[in-house]
Design a protein around this motif. Structure first.
Motif, mmCIF file in Angstrom:
data_model
loop_
_atom_site.group_PDB
_atom_site.id
_atom_site.type_symbol
_atom_site.label_atom_id
_atom_site.label_comp_id
_atom_site.label_asym_id
_atom_site.label_seq_id
_atom_site.Cartn_x
_atom_site.Cartn_y
_atom_site.Cartn_z
ATOM 1 N N VAL A 70 0.842 -1.204 0.000
ATOM 2 C CA VAL A 70 0.000 0.000 0.000
ATOM 3 C C VAL A 70 0.875 1.251 0.000
ATOM 4 O O VAL A 70 0.597 2.218 -0.717
ATOM 5 C CB VAL A 70 -0.944 0.000 1.223
ATOM 6 C CG1 VAL A 70 -1.684 1.334 1.322
ATOM 7 C CG2 VAL A 70 -1.943 -1.144 1.118
ATOM 8 N N LYS A 71 1.941 1.248 0.784
ATOM 9 C CA LYS A 71 2.829 2.416 0.874
ATOM 10 C C LYS A 71 3.479 2.706 -0.470
ATOM 11 O O LYS A 71 3.541 3.860 -0.915
ATOM 12 C CB LYS A 71 3.887 2.176 1.938
ATOM 13 C CG LYS A 71 4.772 3.395 2.220
ATOM 14 C CD LYS A 71 5.689 3.145 3.405
ATOM 15 C CE LYS A 71 6.498 4.388 3.737
ATOM 16 N NZ LYS A 71 7.345 4.201 4.951
ATOM 17 N N VAL A 72 3.967 1.668 -1.143
ATOM 18 C CA VAL A 72 4.574 1.843 -2.457
ATOM 19 C C VAL A 72 3.558 2.392 -3.439
ATOM 20 O O VAL A 72 3.843 3.293 -4.238
ATOM 21 C CB VAL A 72 5.159 0.510 -2.966
ATOM 22 C CG1 VAL A 72 5.572 0.631 -4.430
ATOM 23 C CG2 VAL A 72 6.348 0.096 -2.118
ATOM 24 N N SER A 73 2.332 1.859 -3.372
ATOM 25 C CA SER A 73 1.275 2.314 -4.262
ATOM 26 C C SER A 73 0.976 3.791 -4.055
ATOM 27 O O SER A 73 0.820 4.555 -5.006
ATOM 28 C CB SER A 73 0.003 1.490 -4.034
ATOM 29 O OG SER A 73 -1.068 1.969 -4.816
ATOM 30 N N HIS A 74 0.930 4.221 -2.782
ATOM 31 C CA HIS A 74 0.659 5.624 -2.477
ATOM 32 C C HIS A 74 1.794 6.527 -2.932
ATOM 33 O O HIS A 74 1.576 7.619 -3.461
ATOM 34 C CB HIS A 74 0.434 5.802 -0.978
ATOM 35 C CG HIS A 74 -0.886 5.290 -0.518
ATOM 36 N ND1 HIS A 74 -1.260 5.244 0.793
ATOM 37 C CD2 HIS A 74 -1.934 4.792 -1.225
ATOM 38 C CE1 HIS A 74 -2.480 4.754 0.895
ATOM 39 N NE2 HIS A 74 -2.898 4.469 -0.310
ATOM 40 N N CYS A 75 3.032 6.085 -2.743
ATOM 41 C CA CYS A 75 4.179 6.894 -3.159
ATOM 42 C C CYS A 75 4.190 7.089 -4.663
ATOM 43 O O CYS A 75 4.456 8.180 -5.167
ATOM 44 C CB CYS A 75 5.480 6.229 -2.723
ATOM 45 S SG CYS A 75 5.777 6.286 -0.937
ATOM 46 N N GLU A 76 3.849 6.037 -5.397
ATOM 47 C CA GLU A 76 3.821 6.141 -6.856
ATOM 48 C C GLU A 76 2.701 7.073 -7.312
ATOM 49 O O GLU A 76 2.850 7.851 -8.248
ATOM 50 C CB GLU A 76 3.621 4.758 -7.473
ATOM 51 C CG GLU A 76 4.831 3.851 -7.316
ATOM 52 C CD GLU A 76 4.568 2.451 -7.832
ATOM 53 O OE1 GLU A 76 3.384 2.141 -8.105
ATOM 54 O OE2 GLU A 76 5.532 1.676 -7.952
ATOM 55 N N SER A 77 1.577 7.006 -6.604
ATOM 56 C CA SER A 77 0.441 7.820 -7.020
ATOM 57 C C SER A 77 0.631 9.292 -6.700
ATOM 58 O O SER A 77 -0.051 10.151 -7.268
ATOM 59 C CB SER A 77 -0.846 7.315 -6.350
ATOM 60 O OG SER A 77 -0.778 7.493 -4.952
ATOM 61 N N LEU A 78 1.566 9.597 -5.771
ATOM 62 C CA LEU A 78 1.784 10.987 -5.390
ATOM 63 C C LEU A 78 2.812 11.698 -6.274
ATOM 64 O O LEU A 78 3.075 12.869 -6.103
ATOM 65 C CB LEU A 78 2.240 11.058 -3.928
ATOM 66 C CG LEU A 78 1.154 10.757 -2.883
ATOM 67 C CD1 LEU A 78 1.769 10.696 -1.506
ATOM 68 C CD2 LEU A 78 0.042 11.784 -2.947
ATOM 69 N N VAL A 79 3.384 10.985 -7.229
ATOM 70 C CA VAL A 79 4.283 11.634 -8.178
ATOM 71 C C VAL A 79 3.486 12.639 -8.994
ATOM 72 O O VAL A 79 2.426 12.319 -9.527
ATOM 73 C CB VAL A 79 4.931 10.591 -9.118
ATOM 74 C CG1 VAL A 79 5.743 11.278 -10.191
ATOM 75 C CG2 VAL A 79 5.779 9.633 -8.295
#
Length: 251
Positions: A70-79
């Motif tokens: 989930v954390k990786v997914s959120h970091c990618e989406s915040l680019v």
């Protein structure tokens, strides 16, 4: 593998309760580092056992592994989204819609429809519904819009066997939309859902589906802006295809 891909692989196995948990995790209105299985359970009004069952279905060994995905997914989406990238994606989407999307069955259903009932699950979807109403009213079709389930409950007494109920939803998990589609009193009415993917509850409940790709843009406040112009492209395609059939019948 990213979190969304994991969910999509096992979506058919998930219960409504588990889909609520997935939605909460995707929305990201929490601090991921502070999230525990108990806090997640409390936020979603479920038990810790429900979290454990979800992990098992997703084939995730530990809660820490879930947090990582989930954390990786959120970091990618915040680019930050680049407009040129959105435009490039839309070129691909438009090609898919105008070259590959087969709407012949839906057009045939629309031709035979006496009254077209429309419902949008959110503010943007209601604008798309209004566009469809204007276009098909101009073609002589009787169109009725309802704005919530209360209006649906009032209108459904007038449904006929040749009517079509059309619902617009991006995620396909609207509680009102699902309740309308599950209304067993009026299963004889044909139901069409416009949605992003087939892997959602509303699409699975409908008789007909139109899958419309969109572009999600994350804002600095973590809110998601859905660039949904493709929904209007599909409405236009239905309009022109319907018009061509009617014109052909007049010749």
């Amino acid at each position: 593998m990213d979190f969304i891909s994991v969910v999509n692989q096992h979506f058919q196995l998930l219960t409504d309760q588990e889909k609520v948990i997935i939605t909460y995790l995707q929305e990201g209105n929490y601090q991921i580092d502070d999230l525990t299985s108990q806090r997640l359970a409390d936020a979603c009004f479920v038990s810790r056992a429900s979290i454990s069952r979800l992990l098992k279905k997703l084939e995730i060994d530990h809660f820490a592994d879930l947090k990582y995905l989930v954390k990786v997914s959120h970091c990618e989406s915040l680019v930050p989204s680049v407009f040129e990238e959105v435009v490039t994606s839309y070129h691909m989407y438009i090609d898919q819609i105008f070259e590959k999307l087969d709407i012949s069955e839906i057009v045939s259903v629309l031709i035979k429809t006496d009254v077209l009932y429309l419902y949008g699950t959110g503010n943007e979807q209601k604008l798309e519904v209004e566009t469809m109403r204007q276009l098909f009213t101009a073609l002589g079709k009787q169109v009725i819009i309802f704005f919530d389930k209360g209006e649906y409950d009032y209108a459904k007494a007038g449904f006929g066997v040749n009517d079509l109920l059309v619902l617009f939803s991006y995620k396909g998990e609207s509680s009102e939309g699902i309740a309308i589609l599950e209304d067993r009193q009026f299963l004889g009415v044909k139901r069409l859902v416009f949605t992003q993917t087939s892997r959602n509850t509303m699409a699975q409940l409908a008789d007909y589906q139109l899958y419309v790709p969109t572009e999600s843009v994350k804002t600095p406040t973590r809110l998601t802006y859905e660039v949904s112009t493709t929904f209007y492209f599909v409405i236009d395609k239905l309009f022109f295809a319907y018009q061509q059939v009617i014109d052909g019948e007049k010749v």
